[in-house]
Design a protein around this motif. Structure first.
Motif, short mmCIF file in Angstrom:
data_model
loop_
_atom_site.label_atom_id
_atom_site.label_comp_id
_atom_site.label_asym_id
_atom_site.label_seq_id
_atom_site.Cartn_x
_atom_site.Cartn_y
_atom_site.Cartn_z
N UNK A 95 1.99 36.86 117.69
CA UNK A 95 1.00 36.09 118.45
C UNK A 95 -0.42 36.55 118.11
N UNK A 96 -0.59 37.87 117.96
CA UNK A 96 -1.90 38.40 117.55
C UNK A 96 -2.30 37.83 116.19
N UNK A 97 -1.36 37.84 115.25
CA UNK A 97 -1.65 37.36 113.89
C UNK A 97 -2.00 35.88 113.89
N UNK A 98 -1.29 35.11 114.69
CA UNK A 98 -1.55 33.67 114.75
C UNK A 98 -2.96 33.40 115.27
N UNK A 99 -3.33 34.07 116.35
CA UNK A 99 -4.65 33.84 116.95
C UNK A 99 -5.77 34.29 116.02
N UNK A 100 -5.59 35.46 115.38
CA UNK A 100 -6.62 35.97 114.48
C UNK A 100 -6.74 35.12 113.22
N UNK A 101 -5.63 34.53 112.77
CA UNK A 101 -5.68 33.63 111.62
C UNK A 101 -6.39 32.33 111.97
N UNK A 102 -6.03 31.77 113.13
CA UNK A 102 -6.64 30.51 113.55
C UNK A 102 -8.13 30.67 113.82
#
Length: 632
Positions: A95-102
């Protein structure tokens, strides 16, 4: 600041050694100290080893009472140091990776609270524009009621004095109150206070019965205009995530233009309201008073907006700052990252400011002085290009050309609408063509438009006269809005090194408001003395003079890093002026004779490693201190 590459495909250059200025030769000890400071401030976490970073985070959490946030703070510090590290470390959840990517791939996908803040900031900018514009319609009505509408020299000066009163206050008093107001009240309360002052003084203006009473009311309106013009862009920048920060800050100018158009619309709507028993001049009173309504809406809206996290951290309120960041960001990791990064940035800034007279250094160090000169030129030019002659007096100009009062107000609305609509393309043109190139292209065009407007008054045909005046004014708006409209505030915000940027922006803001006052107070008497032909010709001449000043003294800042900007402004003033003169024959060959001359490269940038230390936090601090001592 722009993230586009410093040199695009259209500006690929072939080096001409005789005119290339090598950074090592012109970066003296003072400029190198500034460059090292900016390198440190551009990312204070650069070069810190992992173990040291984690230890620093634990100490930070204990000292600030944030030990319950330690897991988020550790992840946040890693991302603050290296924004791409989350792809390589197992510490971060999916979830962290998804938010930071977006955050990068979908940069406009932000929290509802952030967009609430954007709406509030935009409305505050519209308040600014309305405050400036409603006098445009009122000043074709109230002078006769107050006995200053005879057209004499005395009455012309009095009308100019009343119209310019807020900007006299901004230049002499209120702009310089921005820092203490923000320091003691914070961003939210400063915005609330200034918008409330705008609301009350606009109502007050509508209740006056003498010219001097209206002057006093409008002078106090300046206490609402000045600090607000400096606070709202800063507040927006401090709440916004980095990928969209520049675009949101630029919205200040666009929505100020919208407020001007809205003020012109209000003037037209209220013109038809008749007087009532006991009230003379109800239409112009409602025009002036109506500008306060959006300010009242902002006052009610700002109470639910977040406070600036940076201001809260500067006051030691770290828990409150984290909570506000959680309202503005999607995840607690983002909030923790921004919290710690703001903290270390403030620590680095405070370190750089120790023992330095920043006001003196703004003018004594050549790199800073060159930035101050360029900023002064573009801010002075924003006024003396003549735009606010039209913004404040277009209705009067249209009446003089032969329009009825109703037609004049409708025509002014056309100017306001064009001014707003053509500010929108600035989002794309300012980082595509560059700040300097936009100014060099639009200033001659604005001069021609002003000449068309002025010379149209010589027409013996009323139809020809009103057509020429309308075309000149409307074309002027089209050329002004994507160029000298957004460039000055954007340019001034990036030209100064970080350690004096707040002082530099105060200097730039005071400059524009002072010359705004000069322009608005002198226009009525200027028209009386020189007639419209000479008055518009005066500002057309200034457009030509400003083109030369921009060519000689304004440097391009598009796509430059902080370190590169230090080198750009370290080029000696004479060398840059000579480069500007050499661009004249180049431009003639390229754009008139359609030849393909070889462009000249003025700068040869050092690599970042040559400008700043990357060997660790302690090495960076030591090098900066050594350079500062050498500079002294």
């Amino acid at each position: 600041m722009s993230t586009s590459s410093p040199v695009n495909e259209k500006s690929e250059v072939v080096e001409r050694p005789e005119h290339v200025h090598h950074s090592k030769s012109h970066m003296d000890a003072e400029t190198r100290a500034i460059a090292n400071a900016d390198a440190k401030l551009s990312n204070p976490l650069r070069g810190i080893p992992h173990d040291r970073l984690m230890a620093d985070i634990e100490i930070f959490a204990q000292e600030r009472g944030l030990t319950h946030l330690l897991p988020e703070l550790k992840k946040g510090a890693l991302v603050a140091q290296d924004p791409t590290c989350y792809n390589r470390l197992d510490t971060f959840s999916e979830d962290d990776k998804r938010i930071l990517t977006e955050e990068v791939t979908h940069k406009w996908r932000q929290t509802p609270m952030l967009y609430y803040m954007v709406v509030m900031s935009s409305l505050a900018a519209a308040v600014q524009g309305m405050d400036e514009a409603v006098i445009n319609g009122a000043q074709i009505i109230y002078p006769k009621q107050f006995g200053i509408g005879s057209g004499s020299q005395r009455d012309s000066w009095l009308i100019g004095l009343v119209n310019s009163a807020p900007y006299l206050c901004c230049a002499t008093i209120s702009c310089w109150m921005t820092h203490p107001l923000n320091h003691y009240l914070g961003r939210k309360k400063t915005i609330f206070l200034t918008c409330m002052i705008s609301f009350l003084t606009c109502i007050w203006s509508g209740l006056t019965n003498t010219w001097w009473h209206l002057f006093i009311a409008r002078f106090f309106l300046g206490f609402g205009i000045g600090p607000k013009s400096a606070t709202v862009p800063v507040y927006t920048a401090e709440c916004s995530p980095a990928p969209i920060r520049g675009a949101l800050v630029m919205m200040w100018q666009m929505w100020t233009a919208f407020g001007i158009a809205l003020g012109d619309l209000v003037d037209l709507a209220f013109y038809f309201i008749p007087d009532t028993p006991g009230v003379t001049g109800l239409n112009w009173r409602l025009m002036l008073a109506s500008a306060g309504i959006p300010g009242l809406i902002v006052c009610m809206q700002v109470m639910f907006a977040p406070e600036s996290p940076r201001w809260l951290i500067s006051k030691g309120r770290y828990e409150d700052a984290f909570n506000e960041l959680c309202r503005l960001r999607f995840s607690r990791v983002q909030a923790a990252r921004d919290l710690y990064y703001i903290h270390v940035l403030l620590e680095a800034e405070n370190e750089m400011k120790k023992g330095r007279n920043r006001i003196v250094e703004m003018f004594t160090i050549p790199r800073n002085r060159n930035a101050a000169l360029a900023s002064w030129v573009v801010m002075f030019g924003q006024q003396f290009c003549g735009v606010n002659v039209i913004a404040y007096y277009s209705s009067d100009v249209f009446v003089q050309s032969g329009f009825s009062q109703v037609s004049a107000l409708a025509s002014s609305l056309g100017f306001g609408a064009l001014n707003w609509l053509f500010a929108i393309p600035a989002f794309f043109t300012i980082d595509t063509y560059g700040r300097r190139n936009l100014l060099l292209f639009t200033f001659p065009c604005m001069a021609i438009c002003l000449l068309i407007t002025g010379f149209s008054f010589w027409s013996t045909s009323e139809t020809g006269r009103v057509t020429g005046v309308s075309i000149g004014i409307y074309l002027f708006a089209i050329f002004y809005s994507p160029g000298e409209g957004p460039v000055p505030f954007t340019y001034s915000a990036e030209a100064f090194p970080l350690y004096i940027r707040d002082i530099g922006m105060s200097f730039a803001t005071a400059t524009t408001w002072f010359w705004n006052f000069i322009l608005s107070i002198t226009w009525p008497s200027l028209v009386l003395a020189f007639k419209p032909q000479g008055a518009f010709g005066w500002y057309a001449a200034w457009c030509c003079i400003l083109w030369v000043l921009i060519l000689l003294f304004v440097r391009e800042t598009k796509g430059k890093t902080l370190e590169e900007l230090d080198q750009v402004f370290a080029v000696p003033l004479g060398a840059h002026a000579a480069y500007g003169l050499r661009q004249i024959p180049y431009g003639i060959k390229k754009f008139v004779l359609f030849q393909n001359p070889t462009p000249e490269q003025l700068y040869e940038f050092e690599s970042e490693s040559e400008v700043s230390s990357t060997g660790g936090d302690e090495n960076a601090k030591r090098e900066v201190k050594e350079d500062v001592e050498k500079a002294r």
